[in-house]
Design a protein around this motif. Structure first.
Motif, PDB file in Angstrom:
ATOM      1  N   ILE A 154     -11.545  -0.868 -15.385  1.00 41.17           N
ATOM      2  CA  ILE A 154     -11.001  -1.794 -14.377  1.00 41.17           C
ATOM      3  C   ILE A 154     -10.305  -0.992 -13.290  1.00 41.17           C
ATOM      4  O   ILE A 154      -9.350  -0.261 -13.547  1.00 41.17           O
ATOM      5  CB  ILE A 154      -9.998  -2.786 -14.995  1.00 41.17           C
ATOM      6  N   ARG A 155     -10.788  -1.124 -12.074  1.00 43.67           N
ATOM      7  CA  ARG A 155     -10.206  -0.400 -10.945  1.00 43.67           C
ATOM      8  C   ARG A 155      -9.193  -1.285 -10.231  1.00 43.67           C
ATOM      9  O   ARG A 155      -9.487  -2.424  -9.882  1.00 43.67           O
ATOM     10  CB  ARG A 155     -11.297   0.043  -9.966  1.00 43.67           C
ATOM     11  N   THR A 156      -7.994  -0.759 -10.025  1.00 44.29           N
ATOM     12  CA  THR A 156      -6.954  -1.474  -9.300  1.00 44.29           C
ATOM     13  C   THR A 156      -6.654  -0.749  -8.000  1.00 44.29           C
ATOM     14  O   THR A 156      -6.841   0.469  -7.895  1.00 44.29           O
ATOM     15  CB  THR A 156      -5.666  -1.587 -10.123  1.00 44.29           C
ATOM     16  N   GLN A 157      -6.190  -1.480  -7.037  1.00 44.31           N
ATOM     17  CA  GLN A 157      -5.867  -0.887  -5.742  1.00 44.31           C
ATOM     18  C   GLN A 157      -4.497  -0.222  -5.808  1.00 44.31           C
ATOM     19  O   GLN A 157      -3.501  -0.864  -6.161  1.00 44.31           O
ATOM     20  CB  GLN A 157      -5.860  -1.964  -4.658  1.00 44.31           C
ATOM     21  N   ASP A 175      -1.220  -8.025   0.643  1.00 37.15           N
ATOM     22  CA  ASP A 175      -2.048  -8.653  -0.382  1.00 37.15           C
ATOM     23  C   ASP A 175      -2.928  -7.604  -1.041  1.00 37.15           C
ATOM     24  O   ASP A 175      -3.520  -6.748  -0.362  1.00 37.15           O
ATOM     25  CB  ASP A 175      -2.936  -9.751   0.229  1.00 37.15           C
ATOM     26  N   TYR A 176      -3.036  -7.671  -2.341  1.00 38.29           N
ATOM     27  CA  TYR A 176      -3.822  -6.701  -3.084  1.00 38.29           C
ATOM     28  C   TYR A 176      -4.878  -7.412  -3.898  1.00 38.29           C
ATOM     29  O   TYR A 176      -4.647  -8.490  -4.444  1.00 38.29           O
ATOM     30  CB  TYR A 176      -2.914  -5.873  -3.999  1.00 38.29           C
ATOM     31  N   THR A 177      -6.039  -6.780  -3.964  1.00 38.74           N
ATOM     32  CA  THR A 177      -7.120  -7.365  -4.741  1.00 38.74           C
ATOM     33  C   THR A 177      -6.833  -7.194  -6.225  1.00 38.74           C
ATOM     34  O   THR A 177      -6.219  -6.209  -6.652  1.00 38.74           O
ATOM     35  CB  THR A 177      -8.459  -6.673  -4.417  1.00 38.74           C
ATOM     36  N   ASP A 178      -7.252  -8.160  -7.009  1.00 38.74           N
ATOM     37  CA  ASP A 178      -7.128  -8.049  -8.449  1.00 38.74           C
ATOM     38  C   ASP A 178      -8.035  -6.924  -8.941  1.00 38.74           C
ATOM     39  O   ASP A 178      -8.941  -6.476  -8.247  1.00 38.74           O
ATOM     40  CB  ASP A 178      -7.518  -9.365  -9.131  1.00 38.74           C
ATOM     41  N   GLY A 179      -7.796  -6.478 -10.161  1.00 38.52           N
ATOM     42  CA  GLY A 179      -8.601  -5.412 -10.715  1.00 38.52           C
ATOM     43  C   GLY A 179     -10.076  -5.775 -10.779  1.00 38.52           C
ATOM     44  O   GLY A 179     -10.435  -6.895 -11.146  1.00 38.52           O
ATOM     45  N   GLN A 180     -10.923  -4.843 -10.407  1.00 36.87           N
ATOM     46  CA  GLN A 180     -12.365  -5.054 -10.416  1.00 36.87           C
ATOM     47  C   GLN A 180     -13.012  -4.172 -11.476  1.00 36.87           C
ATOM     48  O   GLN A 180     -12.711  -2.984 -11.574  1.00 36.87           O
ATOM     49  CB  GLN A 180     -12.960  -4.705  -9.044  1.00 36.87           C
ATOM     50  N   ARG A 181     -13.896  -4.745 -12.279  1.00 32.96           N
ATOM     51  CA  ARG A 181     -14.603  -3.943 -13.283  1.00 32.96           C
ATOM     52  C   ARG A 181     -15.681  -3.115 -12.587  1.00 32.96           C
ATOM     53  O   ARG A 181     -16.531  -3.656 -11.892  1.00 32.96           O
ATOM     54  CB  ARG A 181     -15.216  -4.833 -14.360  1.00 32.96           C
ATOM     55  N   ILE A 182     -15.638  -1.804 -12.810  1.00 35.56           N
ATOM     56  CA  ILE A 182     -16.601  -0.911 -12.150  1.00 35.56           C
ATOM     57  C   ILE A 182     -17.671  -0.401 -13.115  1.00 35.56           C
ATOM     58  O   ILE A 182     -18.647   0.204 -12.683  1.00 35.56           O
ATOM     59  CB  ILE A 182     -15.897   0.291 -11.488  1.00 35.56           C
ATOM     60  N   CYS A 183     -17.485  -0.624 -14.411  1.00 36.54           N
ATOM     61  CA  CYS A 183     -18.461  -0.171 -15.393  1.00 36.54           C
ATOM     62  C   CYS A 183     -18.225  -0.932 -16.690  1.00 36.54           C
ATOM     63  O   CYS A 183     -17.223  -1.638 -16.828  1.00 36.54           O
ATOM     64  CB  CYS A 183     -18.352   1.338 -15.643  1.00 36.54           C
ATOM     65  N   SER A 184     -19.127  -0.779 -17.618  1.00 37.53           N
ATOM     66  CA  SER A 184     -18.956  -1.449 -18.910  1.00 37.53           C
ATOM     67  C   SER A 184     -17.810  -0.803 -19.695  1.00 37.53           C
ATOM     68  O   SER A 184     -17.453   0.352 -19.463  1.00 37.53           O
ATOM     69  CB  SER A 184     -20.247  -1.360 -19.723  1.00 37.53           C
ATOM     70  N   LYS A 185     -17.269  -1.554 -20.641  1.00 40.21           N
ATOM     71  CA  LYS A 185     -16.214  -1.012 -21.490  1.00 40.21           C
ATOM     72  C   LYS A 185     -16.734   0.187 -22.286  1.00 40.21           C
ATOM     73  O   LYS A 185     -16.014   1.162 -22.492  1.00 40.21           O
ATOM     74  CB  LYS A 185     -15.704  -2.092 -22.449  1.00 40.21           C
ATOM     75  N   GLU A 186     -17.990   0.092 -22.720  1.00 38.35           N
ATOM     76  CA  GLU A 186     -18.582   1.176 -23.507  1.00 38.35           C
ATOM     77  C   GLU A 186     -18.690   2.452 -22.683  1.00 38.35           C
ATOM     78  O   GLU A 186     -18.372   3.547 -23.167  1.00 38.35           O
ATOM     79  CB  GLU A 186     -19.959   0.759 -24.010  1.00 38.35           C
ATOM     80  N   ALA A 187     -19.122   2.314 -21.429  1.00 36.19           N
ATOM     81  CA  ALA A 187     -19.248   3.486 -20.562  1.00 36.19           C
ATOM     82  C   ALA A 187     -17.892   4.127 -20.311  1.00 36.19           C
ATOM     83  O   ALA A 187     -17.752   5.359 -20.319  1.00 36.19           O
ATOM     84  CB  ALA A 187     -19.903   3.097 -19.236  1.00 36.19           C
TER      85      ALA A 187
END
Length: 228
Positions: A154-157, A175-187
């Motif tokens: 999860i990428r956060t700003q 204003d900040y964006t919520d965390g964005q998933r950048i890859c699978s949990k497994e990766a």
């Protein structure tokens, strides 16, 4: 001058994490796969890539050992073999990780990361990008990427300020964006494991910072910098 925010350079070996995370997330390799590094030597076009005179005792490397000893050849061969037929896919992966855009931290002077579009790549771009060249990023941009891996994908700003006020009068809010998933949990888990090997492996480049109190995951990095 805020070098962490404003100065972009070729990151060298710390950028190897991007290649491995892409390979893990796209399902090309797992922790159990290995690649023939031909004792730390590989030829791409007219140029021979080596591990700068070390790692010659190894032929086949798994991702954890390759990351631990910071093999240029291993990651260059893996990325080239898996993405040479679809360079746009690799670029899209770097974009997915947030490596092609600014962090948008509320400080002035942050440049846009320099990562060329695939139509401008040469036959050397994939292997050289894989071990941290032909790209330019700031320390903060690299840190934000590593933080996402540490955060389970999860990428956060990154930010420093929520609002500016004079007394009780709020002048400006951020204003900040919520965390964005950048890859699978497994990766992200695989990536974390190979980063741990940098410290835990007896021949790892970060072995001297081991401690009995907690586990450390990270990456050493050096880069050849051109002046002039």
């Amino acid at each position: 001058y805020n070098y962490a925010v404003a100065i972009g350079n070729e990151p060298g070996s710390v950028f190897k994490l991007a290649g491995y995370l892409a390979l893990f997330d796209d399902g090309y390799i797992t922790l159990n796969d290995s690649i023939n590094t031909n004792h730390a030597s590989a030829t791409f076009g007219k140029f021979r890539l080596t591990d700068d005179g070390h790692n010659t005792q190894y032929q086949f490397l798994k991702p954890d050992k390759a990351m631990a000893i910071s093999s240029n050849v291993a990651i260059a061969k893996w990325v080239t073999q898996c993405y040479e037929g679809n360079k746009k896919k690799y670029y899209a992966k770097l974009a997915q990780f947030g490596l092609t855009t600014k962090t948008k931290i509320e400080l002035s002077g942050e440049p846009t990361p320099f990562i060329k579009s695939p139509d401008k790549w040469s036959i050397y771009s994939l292997p050289w990008m894989a071990h941290g060249y032909e790209v330019k990023l700031t320390p903060l941009q690299i840190l934000a990427f590593y933080n996402a891996v540490a955060n389970g994908g999860i990428r956060t700003q990154p930010h420093l300020v929520n609002y500016i006020s004079e007394g009780t009068n709020v002048i400006k809010t951020f204003d900040y964006t919520d965390g964005q998933r950048i890859c699978s949990k497994e990766a992200a888990l695989y990536a974390t494991e190979i980063l741990k090997s940098v410290v835990n492996d007896q021949s790892g480049t970060g072995r001297n910072i081991r401690t009995p109190y907690y586990q450390i995951a990270g990456k050493t990095g050096t880069a050849k910098i051109s002046f002039g």
